[in-house]
Scaffold this motif. Structure first.
Motif, mmCIF file in Angstrom:
data_model
loop_
_atom_site.group_PDB
_atom_site.id
_atom_site.type_symbol
_atom_site.label_atom_id
_atom_site.label_comp_id
_atom_site.label_asym_id
_atom_site.label_seq_id
_atom_site.Cartn_x
_atom_site.Cartn_y
_atom_site.Cartn_z
ATOM 1 N N VAL A 189 32.868 22.707 40.663
ATOM 2 C CA VAL A 189 32.872 23.244 39.442
ATOM 3 C C VAL A 189 31.640 24.117 39.067
ATOM 4 C CG1 VAL A 189 31.434 21.184 38.674
ATOM 5 C CG2 VAL A 189 32.710 22.087 36.957
ATOM 6 N N ARG A 190 30.693 24.036 39.704
ATOM 7 C CA ARG A 190 29.591 24.870 39.386
ATOM 8 C C ARG A 190 29.896 26.349 40.194
ATOM 9 N NH1 ARG A 190 23.706 21.999 39.172
ATOM 10 N NH2 ARG A 190 23.586 23.851 37.758
ATOM 11 N N GLN A 191 30.641 26.330 41.432
ATOM 12 C CA GLN A 191 31.096 27.594 42.227
ATOM 13 C C GLN A 191 31.848 28.299 41.018
ATOM 14 O OE1 GLN A 191 31.369 25.396 46.069
ATOM 15 N NE2 GLN A 191 31.661 27.268 46.549
ATOM 16 N N ALA A 192 33.116 27.505 40.610
ATOM 17 C CA ALA A 192 34.119 28.224 39.778
ATOM 18 C C ALA A 192 33.392 28.900 38.576
ATOM 19 C CB ALA A 192 34.962 27.242 39.401
ATOM 20 N N SER A 193 32.432 27.734 37.931
ATOM 21 C CA SER A 193 31.715 28.459 36.517
ATOM 22 C C SER A 193 30.928 29.793 36.907
ATOM 23 C CB SER A 193 30.912 27.275 36.177
ATOM 24 O OG SER A 193 31.501 26.091 35.718
ATOM 25 N N ALA A 194 30.143 29.829 38.050
ATOM 26 C CA ALA A 194 29.479 31.111 38.459
ATOM 27 C C ALA A 194 30.193 32.158 38.472
ATOM 28 C CB ALA A 194 28.890 30.703 39.667
ATOM 29 N N CYS A 212 39.052 28.991 52.497
ATOM 30 C CA CYS A 212 39.950 29.375 51.549
ATOM 31 C C CYS A 212 39.859 28.807 50.250
ATOM 32 C CB CYS A 212 41.193 28.742 52.335
ATOM 33 S SG CYS A 212 42.839 28.514 51.034
ATOM 34 N N ILE A 213 39.219 27.598 50.215
ATOM 35 C CA ILE A 213 38.896 26.955 48.947
ATOM 36 C C ILE A 213 37.793 27.822 48.104
ATOM 37 C CG2 ILE A 213 37.642 25.009 47.929
ATOM 38 C CD1 ILE A 213 38.683 23.289 50.312
ATOM 39 N N GLU A 214 36.768 28.226 48.897
ATOM 40 C CA GLU A 214 35.552 29.101 48.350
ATOM 41 C C GLU A 214 36.182 30.590 47.734
ATOM 42 O OE1 GLU A 214 32.090 26.937 50.260
ATOM 43 O OE2 GLU A 214 32.408 29.065 50.673
ATOM 44 N N ALA A 215 37.146 30.884 48.521
ATOM 45 C CA ALA A 215 37.749 32.162 47.953
ATOM 46 C C ALA A 215 38.672 31.780 46.817
ATOM 47 C CB ALA A 215 38.939 32.851 48.790
ATOM 48 N N GLN A 216 39.408 30.845 46.422
ATOM 49 C CA GLN A 216 40.011 30.279 45.367
ATOM 50 C C GLN A 216 39.019 30.033 44.120
ATOM 51 O OE1 GLN A 216 43.334 30.095 44.776
ATOM 52 N NE2 GLN A 216 44.076 30.670 46.670
ATOM 53 N N LEU A 217 38.130 29.342 44.606
ATOM 54 C CA LEU A 217 36.948 29.207 43.341
ATOM 55 C C LEU A 217 36.363 30.305 42.699
ATOM 56 C CD1 LEU A 217 35.019 26.134 45.092
ATOM 57 C CD2 LEU A 217 36.991 26.139 43.128
ATOM 58 N N SER A 218 36.296 31.364 43.599
ATOM 59 C CA SER A 218 35.609 32.738 42.948
ATOM 60 C C SER A 218 36.821 33.658 42.439
ATOM 61 C CB SER A 218 35.136 33.639 44.453
ATOM 62 O OG SER A 218 36.295 34.071 44.999
ATOM 63 N N ALA A 219 37.924 33.268 42.613
ATOM 64 C CA ALA A 219 39.065 34.179 41.533
ATOM 65 C C ALA A 219 39.555 33.411 40.629
ATOM 66 C CB ALA A 219 40.051 34.500 42.962
#
Ligand code: APR
Length: 240
Positions: free
Chosen positions: A193-198, A166-173
């Motif tokens: 932070v790096r996943q969200a920036s990417a 769930c967290i990774e889905a949120q970071l990607s969106a």
């Protein structure tokens, strides 16, 4: 618009750490006087430590659990709850904290990636319960009534955090990723932070002093969470 740039902010992910609860009187982990100053986490916050000396681990977590009844939410918790209530877009709150101050501060949605101190997990039946008071190996599970199976429902070092999909889905969106009150030393949270920036999100770190992963953030606001978050929420609700 908030001091980010001219893109609209419609989906926010907020990650909180122990610094958000510090002004409520809960010790952080790595500051002076922090929990890990007086306890070796490898002796108290790992499955091996629990197997080696369960009484020590029960004492540590029961004491932290009792402390929750002595503290109250602060303006940082309330500012985040206000943003979740009033922001026109989506706000996803993920916390490394195991206290219940976000909920008591008014947040209805809280993703506890490291578990919840008030809860116990029964290793016999997998049930989660909130015992009335202190518990130990002799306490029967409220569900299956087996003794010896109850452990803190807290993610220990070496264990997988909860809700990562769930967290990774949120970071990607998300359009904006904010980290508040965390030293940025523990993964996977320190890498969010790096996943969200990417995925193109703007990023902001709010902390009393620069965190270990500070250089990965596009924006920084140094200061107390209660002050900085109140101001940022005003900006985000005003649309800039
Ligand atoms: N306002 C803003 N930041 C603050 C405040 C405050 N009032 N008080 C402390 N801080 C900052 C500190 O500068 C520090 O960078 O909060 C951070 C707290 O860092 P840690 O004690 O390392 O806590 P945290 O980052 O949440 O730890 C992450 O480590 O031990 C594990 O599972 C545990 O969830 C925890 C994880």
């Amino acid at each position: 618009m908030p001091a980010f740039n001219d893109r609209s902010i419609g989906h926010i992910v907020i990650l909180t750490g122990a610094g958000v609860s510090a002004e409520s009187g809960l010790a952080t982990f790595r500051d002076a006087g922090g929990l890990w100053e007086n306890h070796d986490p490898m002796e108290i916050a790992t499955p091996e430590a629990f197997a080696r000396d369960p009484a020590l681990v029960y004492r540590f977590y029961n004491a932290r659990r009792e402390k929750l009844d002595e503290v109250t939410p602060n303006d940082a918790h309330r500012a985040i709850a206000r943003l979740q209530r009033e922001f026109a877009g989506e706000v996803f709150l993920v916390t490394q904290n195991v206290d219940d101050l976000h909920e008591r501060g008014g947040s209805d949605q809280v993703c506890h990636m490291h578990g919840e101190l008030r809860q116990v997990l029964c290793e016999a039946c997998g049930g989660r319960h909130i015992p009335a008071g202190a518990y130990n190996q002799e306490t029967p599970c409220p569900g299956c009534h087996v003794r010896g199976g109850l452990r803190p429902d807290v993610v220990w070092f070496g264990e997988m955090p909860y809700h990562m999909d769930c967290i990774e889905a949120q970071l990607s969106a998300c359009d904006l990723f904010i980290a508040v009150g965390t030293s940025g030393q523990v993964y996977p949270a320190a890498g969010f932070v790096r996943q969200a920036s990417a995925f193109g999100a703007q990023t902001m770190a709010i902390n009393r002093e620069p965190s270990d992963n500070s250089s990965w953030f596009g924006h920084h606001r140094q200061g107390l969470a209660t002050e900085q978050l109140g101001q940022l929420v005003e900006e985000l609700l005003a649309g800039g």
